[in-house]
Design a protein around this motif. Structure first.
Motif, PDB file in Angstrom:
ATOM      1  N   ARG A 163      -7.480  29.099 -33.986  1.00 45.24           N
ATOM      2  CA  ARG A 163      -8.119  29.681 -33.317  1.00 45.24           C
ATOM      3  C   ARG A 163      -9.612  29.180 -33.099  1.00 45.24           C
ATOM      4  N   ALA A 164     -10.098  29.633 -31.928  1.00 44.73           N
ATOM      5  CA  ALA A 164     -11.722  29.274 -31.863  1.00 44.73           C
ATOM      6  C   ALA A 164     -12.323  29.755 -33.094  1.00 44.73           C
ATOM      7  N   GLY A 165     -13.326  29.201 -33.446  1.00 40.46           N
ATOM      8  CA  GLY A 165     -14.011  29.455 -34.743  1.00 40.46           C
ATOM      9  C   GLY A 165     -14.780  30.708 -34.169  1.00 40.46           C
ATOM     10  N   THR A 166     -14.850  31.628 -35.345  1.00 44.63           N
ATOM     11  CA  THR A 166     -15.594  32.985 -35.272  1.00 44.63           C
ATOM     12  C   THR A 166     -16.690  32.792 -36.303  1.00 44.63           C
ATOM     13  N   ASP A 167     -16.730  31.922 -36.961  1.00 40.10           N
ATOM     14  CA  ASP A 167     -17.671  31.990 -38.251  1.00 40.10           C
ATOM     15  C   ASP A 167     -18.656  31.194 -37.917  1.00 40.10           C
ATOM     16  N   SER A 168     -19.159  31.123 -36.597  1.00 34.87           N
ATOM     17  CA  SER A 168     -20.382  30.018 -36.200  1.00 34.87           C
ATOM     18  C   SER A 168     -21.575  30.755 -36.558  1.00 34.87           C
ATOM     19  N   ILE A 169     -22.661  30.344 -36.968  1.00 30.87           N
ATOM     20  CA  ILE A 169     -23.947  30.810 -37.047  1.00 30.87           C
ATOM     21  C   ILE A 169     -24.650  31.303 -35.971  1.00 30.87           C
ATOM     22  N   SER A 170     -25.409  32.185 -35.966  1.00 21.86           N
ATOM     23  CA  SER A 170     -26.231  32.927 -34.921  1.00 21.86           C
ATOM     24  C   SER A 170     -27.282  32.498 -34.413  1.00 21.86           C
ATOM     25  N   PRO A 171     -27.718  32.504 -33.044  1.00 22.19           N
ATOM     26  CA  PRO A 171     -28.842  31.702 -32.769  1.00 22.19           C
ATOM     27  C   PRO A 171     -30.029  32.080 -33.501  1.00 22.19           C
ATOM     28  N   ALA A 172     -30.311  33.209 -34.192  1.00 25.93           N
ATOM     29  CA  ALA A 172     -31.338  33.742 -34.956  1.00 25.93           C
ATOM     30  C   ALA A 172     -31.325  32.622 -36.424  1.00 25.93           C
ATOM     31  N   GLN A 173     -30.204  32.290 -36.688  1.00 25.50           N
ATOM     32  CA  GLN A 173     -30.139  31.402 -37.961  1.00 25.50           C
ATOM     33  C   GLN A 173     -30.403  29.906 -37.518  1.00 25.50           C
ATOM     34  N   VAL A 174     -29.949  29.550 -36.526  1.00 28.59           N
ATOM     35  CA  VAL A 174     -30.435  28.326 -35.792  1.00 28.59           C
ATOM     36  C   VAL A 174     -31.846  28.072 -35.698  1.00 28.59           C
ATOM     37  N   ARG A 175     -32.456  29.125 -35.110  1.00 28.84           N
ATOM     38  CA  ARG A 175     -34.001  29.225 -34.833  1.00 28.84           C
ATOM     39  C   ARG A 175     -34.769  29.113 -36.294  1.00 28.84           C
ATOM     40  N   GLY A 176     -34.239  29.841 -37.364  1.00 23.73           N
ATOM     41  CA  GLY A 176     -34.822  29.942 -38.624  1.00 23.73           C
ATOM     42  C   GLY A 176     -34.707  28.490 -39.148  1.00 23.73           C
ATOM     43  N   GLU A 177     -33.680  27.723 -39.131  1.00 24.33           N
ATOM     44  CA  GLU A 177     -33.490  26.479 -39.491  1.00 24.33           C
ATOM     45  C   GLU A 177     -34.265  25.449 -38.887  1.00 24.33           C
ATOM     46  N   VAL A 178     -34.593  25.526 -37.539  1.00 24.11           N
ATOM     47  CA  VAL A 178     -35.254  24.648 -36.853  1.00 24.11           C
ATOM     48  C   VAL A 178     -36.901  24.850 -37.122  1.00 24.11           C
TER      49      VAL A 178
END
Length: 151
Positions: free
Chosen positions: A65-80
Motif C-alpha cells: 500500500r501507499a507508504g504511511t510512514d513518511s516524514i512530516s513537513p515539519a521534520q523536512v523543514r528541520g532537516e533543511v
C-alpha cells in the motif's frame, strides 16, 4: 572459331541450371533448421510444470500500500534548516582561511615528502616492474621493420 561458337549454348545453360536445382532438392541437402530436437518426454512434462507454476500474475492485493510512514513537513523543514546551518558554518570556516599567505612550492614539497614517506609494498613494486617490462616489449614490437631493398 567465331563468337557464337565460343559461347555456351542456351540449352546447356538451362540444362545445367535445372540439373543443379533437381540435385539440390532431391540430393538430401539438410540444414540445421531441418533437424528438430526431440526432447525427452520427461523433460517436456517438467518444463510444462515449471511454466504452469510461474503463470500466476501478481494481484493488486500483493502490492504494498501507499507508504504511511513518511516524514512530516515539519521534520523536512528541520532537516533543511540543519543543512543550511552546516553550510553556513562551512562557509565561515572557508572565509577564515588566509589564501594569500600560502606558498605553492612549500605545499608541493610537503605533499611529495609525505608521499615518499609511505613505503611501497613489494607486490606493487614487482607489478610496476612487470608493467614496465611489458610496455618495453610492446614498444620493441611496434618498431617498423627494416626497409625492403630496392633492386
Amino acid at each position: 572459331m567465331t563468337g557464337p561458337e565460343m559461347n555456351a549454348r542456351t540449352w546447356k545453360k538451362t540444362v545445367s541450371g535445372a540439373g543443379f536445382a533437381v540435385l539440390a532438392t532431391l540430393g538430401g541437402c539438410q540444414t540445421a533448421l531441418d533437424v528438430a530436437e526431440s526432447p525427452d518426454p520427461g523433460d517436456t512434462v517438467r518444463i510444462a510444470e515449471v511454466v504452469n507454476a510461474n503463470r500466476v500474475y501478481p494481484r493488486w492485493e500483493d502490492f504494498p500500500r501507499a507508504g504511511t510512514d513518511s516524514i512530516s513537513p515539519a521534520q523536512v523543514r528541520g532537516e533543511v534548516g540543519a543543512l543550511k546551518a552546516g553550510a553556513d558554518e562551512l562557509e565561515t570556516q572557508v572565509a577564515a582561511i588566509d589564501w594569500t599567505g600560502l606558498d605553492a612550492g612549500a605545499i608541493t614539497a610537503d605533499v611529495r615528502a609525505r608521499a615518499a614517506a609511505v613505503p611501497v609494498s613489494p607486490d606493487a613494486a614487482r607489478t610496476r616492474a612487470e608493467v614496465e617490462a611489458f610496455a618495453r616489449t610492446l614498444r620493441e614490437r611496434a618498431r617498423a621493420p627494416a626497409p625492403v631493398p630496392r633492386r
